[in-house]
Write an enzyme that holds these catalytic residues in place. Structure first.
Site, PDB file in Angstrom:
ATOM      1  CE  LYS A 112      -1.173  -0.737   4.821  1.00 58.76           C
ATOM      2  NZ  LYS A 112      -0.031  -0.082   5.474  1.00 58.76           N
ATOM      3  NE  ARG A 127       8.289  -3.541   4.148  1.00 63.14           N
ATOM      4  CZ  ARG A 127       7.058  -3.136   4.458  1.00 63.14           C
ATOM      5  NH1 ARG A 127       6.300  -2.565   3.541  1.00 63.14           N
ATOM      6  NH2 ARG A 127       6.563  -3.332   5.655  1.00 63.14           N
ATOM      7  NE  ARG A 153      -0.665  -0.269  11.400  1.00 60.60           N
ATOM      8  CZ  ARG A 153       0.172   0.194  10.490  1.00 60.60           C
ATOM      9  NH1 ARG A 153       0.070   1.422  10.060  1.00 60.60           N
ATOM     10  NH2 ARG A 153       1.105  -0.587   9.995  1.00 60.60           N
ATOM     11  NE  ARG A 205       9.390  -1.053   7.682  1.00 60.80           N
ATOM     12  CZ  ARG A 205       8.101  -0.794   7.562  1.00 60.80           C
ATOM     13  NH1 ARG A 205       7.640  -0.203   6.480  1.00 60.80           N
ATOM     14  NH2 ARG A 205       7.259  -1.126   8.510  1.00 60.80           N
ATOM     15  NE  ARG A 256       5.133  -4.508  10.788  1.00 61.61           N
ATOM     16  CZ  ARG A 256       5.771  -4.504   9.637  1.00 61.61           C
ATOM     17  NH1 ARG A 256       6.799  -5.301   9.446  1.00 61.61           N
ATOM     18  NH2 ARG A 256       5.409  -3.700   8.681  1.00 61.61           N
TER      19      ARG A 256
END
Ligand code: AMP
Length: 193
Positions: free
Chosen positions: A16, A130, A91, A136, A148
């Site tokens: 996103k 990623r 969220r 990250r 998560r």
């Protein structure tokens, strides 16, 4: 008054953020990513960053008293007058309620909630990829990734049912290439070339 006020929604790793950058560019509206805002504050070790870090590091939500104030301040700036694309907020249902209150005060409303859907397996694969590419911290540890995903399922996904009765949710298949997904979003919003 209704402006180009959009929200992009989806599990971590749905792509996103990538889609949000493209869409914000297309519509010439600011891309407001709460994840990016937190990363900025953490990197610069601001008081807000210090509050957010321990939550973000373990894949948990930063508490509402920090997050909602930060978003409220951002949405009150002049550059969102022509519209905005919110990414990563709300969220949770309490955050969705808080957003409604902020928008009501500004006498604006959302025109669409873009829901980018991908499978759990795909989420896991994309997050570990990623981690290799972007480094990250919250993508690197499988336990944090799982946290998560669980946080998304338990706290964030219920936001969709909050918005569905308003008939503003655009469900987008998030599988495929970046361009394929972007075309679907444009089609869903009625702004295909
Ligand atoms: P993201 O880049 O959107 O995946 O966000 C990275 C991290 O920032 C999340 O795992 C949370 O710890 C924190 N975060 C981002 N947006 C929110 C939010 N709306 N509420 C609470 N925490 C958030």
């Amino acid at each position: 008054m209704t402006g180009k006020n959009y929200l992009i929604f989806g599990p971590p790793g749905a792509g996103k953020g990538t889609q949000a950058v493209k869409l914000a560019q297309l519509f010439s509206i600011p891309h407001i990513s709460t994840g990016d805002m937190f990363r900025y504050h953490i990197k610069n070790n601001t008081p807000l960053g210090q509050k957010a870090k321990s939550f973000s590091d373990r894949g948990a939500l930063v508490p509402d008293e920090v997050t909602i104030g930060m978003v409220k301040e951002r949405l009150n700036r002049d550059d969102v007058k022509g519209g905005f694309l919110l990414d990563g907020f709300p969220r949770s249902v309490p955050q969705a309620e808080a957003l409604d209150a902020i928008l009501n005060e500004l006498t604006i409303s959302l025109v669409a909630v873009i829901n980018v859907a991908v499978s759990d397996d795909e989420v896991r694969q994309r997050l570990s990829k990623r981690a290799e590419i972007e480094g990250r911290a919250d993508d690197a540890d499988p336990k944090v990734i799982q946290n998560r995903i669980d946080t998304y399922k338990n706290q964030s996904e219920p936001c969709l049912n909050y918005y569905r009765p308003h008939n503003i949710v655009q469900d987008i298949d998030g599988m495929g290439t970046i361009d394929q997904v972007f075309e679907r979003i444009k089609l869903g919003l009625g702004s295909a070339d």
